[in-house]
Structures are given as structure tokens and as C-alpha cells.
Design a protein around this motif. Sequence first.
Motif, mmCIF file in Angstrom:
data_model
loop_
_atom_site.group_PDB
_atom_site.id
_atom_site.type_symbol
_atom_site.label_atom_id
_atom_site.label_comp_id
_atom_site.label_asym_id
_atom_site.label_seq_id
_atom_site.Cartn_x
_atom_site.Cartn_y
_atom_site.Cartn_z
ATOM 1 N N ARG A 100 0.792 -1.440 0.108
ATOM 2 C CA ARG A 100 0.141 -0.021 -0.015
ATOM 3 C C ARG A 100 0.894 1.264 -0.004
ATOM 4 N N THR A 101 0.646 2.276 -1.099
ATOM 5 C CA THR A 101 1.521 3.488 -1.175
ATOM 6 C C THR A 101 1.094 4.243 -0.131
ATOM 7 N N GLU A 102 2.025 5.287 0.172
ATOM 8 C CA GLU A 102 1.596 6.353 1.090
ATOM 9 C C GLU A 102 0.874 7.414 0.260
ATOM 10 N N GLY A 103 0.224 8.241 0.973
ATOM 11 C CA GLY A 103 -0.416 9.641 0.450
ATOM 12 C C GLY A 103 -2.068 9.386 0.767
ATOM 13 N N THR A 104 -2.689 10.493 0.580
ATOM 14 C CA THR A 104 -3.904 10.613 0.871
ATOM 15 C C THR A 104 -4.974 10.141 -0.414
ATOM 16 N N GLY A 105 -4.171 9.811 -1.544
ATOM 17 C CA GLY A 105 -4.965 9.435 -2.607
ATOM 18 C C GLY A 105 -5.708 10.588 -3.300
ATOM 19 N N LEU A 106 -5.159 11.837 -3.069
ATOM 20 C CA LEU A 106 -5.981 13.161 -3.696
ATOM 21 C C LEU A 106 -4.963 14.039 -4.599
ATOM 22 N N GLY A 107 -3.905 13.467 -4.649
ATOM 23 C CA GLY A 107 -2.768 14.266 -5.641
ATOM 24 C C GLY A 107 -3.122 14.301 -6.955
ATOM 25 N N LEU A 108 -3.746 13.385 -7.551
ATOM 26 C CA LEU A 108 -4.073 13.027 -8.932
ATOM 27 C C LEU A 108 -5.295 13.711 -9.101
ATOM 28 N N ALA A 109 -6.443 13.672 -8.183
ATOM 29 C CA ALA A 109 -7.496 14.329 -8.359
ATOM 30 C C ALA A 109 -7.275 16.067 -8.164
ATOM 31 N N ILE A 110 -6.521 16.273 -7.354
ATOM 32 C CA ILE A 110 -6.104 17.548 -7.496
ATOM 33 C C ILE A 110 -5.559 18.131 -8.899
ATOM 34 N N VAL A 111 -4.562 17.321 -9.535
ATOM 35 C CA VAL A 111 -3.975 17.607 -10.862
ATOM 36 C C VAL A 111 -5.260 17.984 -11.614
ATOM 37 N N LYS A 112 -6.215 16.894 -11.748
ATOM 38 C CA LYS A 112 -7.061 16.854 -12.640
ATOM 39 C C LYS A 112 -8.101 18.179 -12.641
ATOM 40 N N SER A 113 -8.563 18.690 -11.327
ATOM 41 C CA SER A 113 -9.199 19.672 -11.173
ATOM 42 C C SER A 113 -8.491 21.010 -11.598
ATOM 43 N N VAL A 114 -7.254 21.033 -11.216
ATOM 44 C CA VAL A 114 -6.464 22.181 -11.737
ATOM 45 C C VAL A 114 -6.534 22.408 -13.241
ATOM 46 N N VAL A 115 -6.247 21.082 -14.059
ATOM 47 C CA VAL A 115 -6.129 21.269 -15.402
ATOM 48 C C VAL A 115 -7.531 21.757 -15.966
ATOM 49 N N GLU A 116 -8.624 21.089 -15.314
ATOM 50 C CA GLU A 116 -9.551 21.451 -15.831
ATOM 51 C C GLU A 116 -10.081 22.876 -15.571
ATOM 52 N N LEU A 117 -9.661 23.371 -14.355
ATOM 53 C CA LEU A 117 -10.085 24.839 -14.005
ATOM 54 C C LEU A 117 -9.486 25.619 -14.912
ATOM 55 N N HIS A 118 -8.266 25.186 -15.817
ATOM 56 C CA HIS A 118 -7.455 26.011 -16.733
ATOM 57 C C HIS A 118 -8.187 25.869 -18.035
ATOM 58 N N GLY A 119 -9.492 25.011 -18.306
ATOM 59 C CA GLY A 119 -10.009 24.836 -19.420
ATOM 60 C C GLY A 119 -9.339 23.751 -20.221
ATOM 61 N N GLY A 120 -8.413 22.709 -19.672
ATOM 62 C CA GLY A 120 -7.540 21.733 -20.397
ATOM 63 C C GLY A 120 -8.138 20.384 -19.895
ATOM 64 N N ALA A 121 -7.472 19.473 -20.362
ATOM 65 C CA ALA A 121 -7.811 17.852 -20.248
ATOM 66 C C ALA A 121 -6.584 17.189 -19.990
ATOM 67 N N ILE A 122 -6.758 16.047 -19.095
ATOM 68 C CA ILE A 122 -5.611 15.227 -18.750
ATOM 69 C C ILE A 122 -5.932 13.728 -19.035
ATOM 70 N N HIS A 123 -5.112 12.994 -19.363
ATOM 71 C CA HIS A 123 -5.305 11.618 -19.471
ATOM 72 C C HIS A 123 -4.109 10.741 -19.000
ATOM 73 N N VAL A 124 -4.040 9.561 -18.812
ATOM 74 C CA VAL A 124 -2.974 8.764 -18.595
ATOM 75 C C VAL A 124 -2.970 7.533 -19.498
ATOM 76 N N GLU A 125 -1.424 7.005 -19.809
ATOM 77 C CA GLU A 125 -1.188 6.085 -20.588
ATOM 78 C C GLU A 125 -0.369 5.319 -19.684
ATOM 79 N N SER A 126 -0.596 4.051 -19.857
ATOM 80 C CA SER A 126 0.485 3.159 -18.814
ATOM 81 C C SER A 126 0.589 1.477 -19.535
ATOM 82 N N GLU A 127 1.517 0.923 -19.234
ATOM 83 C CA GLU A 127 1.837 -0.456 -19.690
ATOM 84 C C GLU A 127 2.468 -1.105 -18.475
ATOM 85 N N VAL A 128 2.029 -2.196 -17.914
ATOM 86 C CA VAL A 128 2.584 -2.590 -16.728
ATOM 87 C C VAL A 128 4.075 -3.197 -17.168
#
Length: 795
Positions: free
Chosen positions: A382-410
Motif C-alpha cells: 500500500r502506497t503512502e499519501g491521501t489519494g488526492l494528489g491526482l484528483a487535484i491535478v485533474k481539477s487544476v487542469v480542468e479549471l484552466h480549460g484543459g484536459a488530462i489522461h494517463v497512458e501506461s503499460e505494466v
Amino acid sequence: MNGSDAPRGTATPFRVLDRLGSLSFALQAATDPDTVFHALAEHVLDIAGADQFALLLLNDESGDLEGYAYERDRAGGRRVLLVPDQDGFLGQVLRHETFLAHEASDASRAGPDEIGWSGDAPATLVGMPLRIGTTLLGLTVVGYRRARPVTSRRRRTLLFLADQIGMAVDRLRVREELHASARSLDEARLALRRMDQTKSDLISVVSHEMRTPLTAIKAYTESLLDNLGRPSFDMQEKFLSVINEEADRLTRMVNDVLDLSRMDSGRRRLRVEPLGIPAVVEDARLTVEPTLQQKRLQLRVTVSDDLPPVEADFDLLKQVFVNLLHNAAKFSPEDREIFVRVAMHGDQARFEVEDQGHGIPTEKLPHVFERFYRVEDGGGARTEGTGLGLAIVKSVVELHGGAIHVESEVGRGTRFVFELPLHQHGFLRLIRSLEPLFVQPERRNVLQQCVTMVAEVMDAGIVSFMFLDETGTSLRVQAAHGLDPDTVARTQVRVGDSIAGWVAHHGEPLLVRDIESSRRFRKMSHPQYETKSLLAAPILIAGETVGVVNVNNKSDGLPFDEDDLRLLVAIVARVSAALERLHHQPTEADIAATLSSLRAVIRARRQRLIPNTRRSFKLATDVARRLSLPEDEIAILGYIARVHDVGMLTLENAPWCSSQVWSERERRDVESHPQSSIRLLRPLESAPKVHEIILAHHERMDGEGYPRGLRGEEIPLAARILAAVDAFEALTAGRPYRDPVSDAEALAELRRASGTQFDPNVVEALAAALDEAGDARPPSTGAARPTGRTEGVTP
């Protein structure tokens, strides 16, 4: 629209009754607006013997008219959307709210092109307002291609039809409001469930996350205390370092929760400025450098040479990079690289933050921006943190009128990609579009009158209206009452700083009881400020905070309180709405009407046509609380108590100042002043609830009041409170024709009229409020002069 084959003209009484019955049945069976409108048109054309019919409803926000136009012998109706000409036929009906007929000689003035009839222009045109109570719904128009005299019989028939149309439209409106309320309740129920779950998640996660650092802080603190004074103990520095790190961790957690809360509530507004992206990334790198060094991670930054400055909020954009870099570092093995790439992508700036970590399973990618969601480390830890960091990132980007997505491969790492517009057009365009308020003489006059009106209603010596500058980062005074010109010219406050800056930043009103002892804003009071207490409230236009109203120097020298703050918020809401209307290409008539309304309130306050004492305002709010009126309605009552009798200005020769018995005409004029008040205030006040209270504050419990003869519970409670407090104020303050009496005498007079003129519960609540206040006025030395009025207490 097919009509009857009977001779054209108003139908006979029996036919009218028959067709009205048919209309009633059709309206009962109809369930949607179009069917109701078509049924109304068919029956109105038949009963009135008319060739043309239009039903136009008023859009309260835009002032446009929208509805349907129908013509005899043409199937169906035509959708109509138009802006009424203030001097045209439709504009006159709306402005005067009265029956209006233009016959053949006036056909050119009837404005047939306003509606755009497809057939011959009407030779006789009749317009009637549609009203329910004091609310103007729109108007209906009936046209005749041949000139027809508007006889008293035809007028009665048309007015009766207008009443039926108004009731039908109101039923539709009520039905839609009920459906909307039901939908809102369902949405609110779901939102409450989500909020309850979110709250539970927040408590669970935060309490768990706080327990870890608090446990460490407590353990290391106890060890330090146990070894206090022992020279052989050499771990002080290490233990204090751990305590410091855990305290920082707690601080980050609290800041994350607060930041997300502000963005959710809309209180965190962008402070936009042109930013060089390399400087933002470098600042973020310095913040996360200790984390990178712990795992020997290398940060590789590539910024395209053709990237122009990006308009954004520096603090928020830095937080995006800090959160993404921390996230990348958290999931990266030691001795790896993290990449930041920035380049143009079309007309937007594209940002990438990529790590070489374990990657995220495909099924978990849709959840990474959810609050409290945390992807487990590659080994399942289990990783440290509140689990809010990326939610904040998304809110800030959208507040600026932008969009965000994630790409990943195990096994190969994760890349976060977001895009931002180069320019934040929306908010800055709104700010810049307000400039006519400050430079055009007519609109600037409105702004100055708004300031004066606020000063009069708030009983304040200093009022200033500050607006954001074109960059949206600082506030400047654009209009003021009671401030010297030098202070106005040089005052500039950065958003977030001082009191006005705090209000602009958070979008919330503020009460400071003592500026010199305030822990948040402590400073010496300015020499121009005679009191240390002040109020500030945000000015909202198009849902955005664009400025701040500041109020100082309360006339009685006492500190402002929560009731004063609610009153200011209520007034500023009306002022903001008026300024927003003037912001959208107003006509000269719009500006003139707004100025007239503002000046009416100012004159009424200065001529003491409205209770002018602090005590009457406090009594009204105190009584309302004792009778369990909701707080939002108490705020409305406080506002109404300050403006409700402006209609007295329309009376000639000030009959209320005379000791003579009123003539019948004077009595009719006085009894019409509630309607005059509503008319004068309409450019500032459109809420039906406010109109209803103003209209009813001279009604009596026995039904002998005016203007509608309401009785008992038919009278809104706020109006009953206002009636009693007004009468008490009139008795204790006196009038030109009557000496003042003591509080005890005034209360005794109200009790004598209790149950007939006044609500007994209100009178007793008033008595309790006076008793608790304990500041009763002594009896007057002079006897009250006879007033020549009818029985009852006359304010």
C-alpha cells in the motif's frame, strides 16, 4: 388555424360560455406547452373573432419575448423569438403592464413587423400583459385585419381571455417547476449519498494517514523527553528531523484536502499571468529534489523552443508538476529517469510527465483520478499519501480549460499527458468587458449611484467598489463614497492579500469586528476609518467574482454584526444583478430605469420615508428569529425593511406629513404606494417573494388592509413582522403630525390592535425582543396630536 363560420366579431355570451368550457376541457387534457398554446390560440381566435393571435412569454434573464404566433385559416403556429422595442407596441405593453389597443389610424404604430405576421398587417391590434399576482409572465396580442372598435364588451372579453391565458401559462410554469424540483431533489439525494460516502472515505483515509505521522511524532517526542538532560544521548538531531518530516507530511495532507475543497466549491479562482514554462518546471523540480535524490532519480526536461508563454495560475500549475513528479518518483525504482516534455500541439500546449516505474494495470487506469484511489505498488504494498494528489491535478487542469489522461503499460512505466490553452480567454475577457462601467459616463453614473445606495442602506460613512484589473491579479477602487480622491487613486490590492484581496480570492463575504485585534488581518485602522469594524462582500457577474464591496464607518459607531453582513450580501446580490444586466449591451431605457430605481432608494432613505434607525432593522430580524423564520428569509426581510416604502416618493404633497384628514384621492394614492414601490424597485429586484412581502406589508389580520384585503395567514409572515415593526417605529420616532411616544406606550397601542391589525404572535415576539434588549426609550413629555386617520395604527 381553422376558425368558426359564424359572423366575425366577439362571440355571443352563450357561445363564449360554451367555448370557454371547451377551452377548459382542452387545457385539462393537455400535458405539454405546445398543446396548451395551440388550444389557447384556437379558442381565442374563435371567441374574440380575431384574425391573429400571439402568446409571448418574457425571458427574465435576457428580456426577450418568445412564444408562438397564429393566424386564422393557417394551420399550426409559428415560433417567435424577438427583442421588444421599448418604444414599440410590445414594449409599451410590457413597460406599462396595461391593456393597450391601436386602431386603424394607429396601424403604422402597431408594429406588425415586430411579430412578423405572414398575412395582411392588422388594422386593429390589442396587447394585454399576462400577470399572476405581481409577476409579469409576458403578453398576449390579438389582431384584426379589418378595423374594429374596442368596445367595452370586447375589452371585457379580451381581458377575461387574458386572465385565462395567464392562469394556463402559470399552471404550465408550476408544473415545470414541480418537475424541475423533483429532478433537483433526485439529484440532491444522489449528491448527498455521494457526499456522505466521500465524507466517510475522507474520515477513514485521513484518520488512517494522520495516525501514522502522529504516532511517529508522539513516539519520538516521548523519547526526547525521556532523555532530556542526558549528555550520552546523541539522537536529538535525528529524532527532531523525523518529527519535522512527519509534521511536513501532515501539512501536505491538510493542504491537499483544503485545495480540493476550494476548487470543488468554486472559491479558488485563477490568478492568471503569462508564464514561461521552463521557470515553472524548475521551481517544481526544486520542491521535489529531496525526493528525487533519495532514490537517485534523474529528471530530464525538454521544452520546445517555439513554445510561447502560457496564461495560467503559477501556484496551481506548479502544484500540477509537483504532484505528478512526486507520483512518478513514488512509483519509480532507484537509479531511473523521469521525463518532462512540453511542446505545442495544435493551438494548445501539451505536457507529458513520464516515469519508468511498474506501470498501472489497464483495468485500473479509469480510476487513477478518483479521490482517495491509490494504485498499489508493484509488489502489492500500500502506497503512502491521501489519494488526492491526482484528483487535484485533474481539477487544476480542468479549471484552466484543459484536459488530462494517463497512458501506461505494466512493466514499462506510466505517462501523464495534459493540454492547456495558451490563453485563458473566458475570465479575462469578462474582466476586460467591464471597462464600459468605468469609462462610459452613463454607466459610470450607475456605478456611483450603486455605491451611494449601499452607503445609505447600510448606514455607513465609507463604501468602495473595487474591481479586478485587466490581468485579474489586483483590485482597484472604481467608485467610492466617503473616501478622498487620493486614497481612491492610489489604492491597489493584490488578490489574496489584505481583506478585499481575501474576499476576491475566496469568493466569500467577510465580517471583521475589530481590524486591530483580528488574528487574520491585524493592522492599525486607517485614519479615515472612524470605526475598527468593516464588511466586505464579493461582486459576482456571470458567476465569477469580479470585484469586492467594502463597507466601513458605521454611523452609530458600533461594530458590524452578522445581520449587517447578511444585509450587505443581499444588497450586493441585487447590485451585481443590475450591473450584469448593464454589462450586456443595455438600452438607454435600461440605464435610465436602473438609475431611477437607485435614486429612489437614496431619496427615500434621506427623506426618512423608510425606517432609518438601526433599532428597527434589528427588531425586524430579532422578531423573525423568534418566530423561526429561516435565515435566508431573515436576510431578505432585513433588506426589504430598508427599501420597502420607496413608493411614497410617487405621492404628491406628502400627505403622510399632514395632520389633516386625507381626502379620498389621497387615501387611494397612499394605498397604491406598495405597487409603486415594486415598480420603482423592479430594475434592482425581480424576485416574486420580495414583491409579495412589499405588496402585503399594509394588510391587516382582519382583512381591512390594503391593497388586496388579505387576512390572517394569507399575509406572508415576513410582511406581518414588517407591519408591526414599521408601526412601532412610527409611534416611537414620531411623525410631523404626531409626537413620539415611549416604547411602553407604543407596545400597548400595538397590543390594542393585536388580532385585528397585527398578528398577536408577532406583537408578543416584538415585546420579548424589546424586553431582552433592555434599551427601552422613556415616555415622551408631549401628548400625541390627533391624526385624523381611520382606526388603527398608521406608520
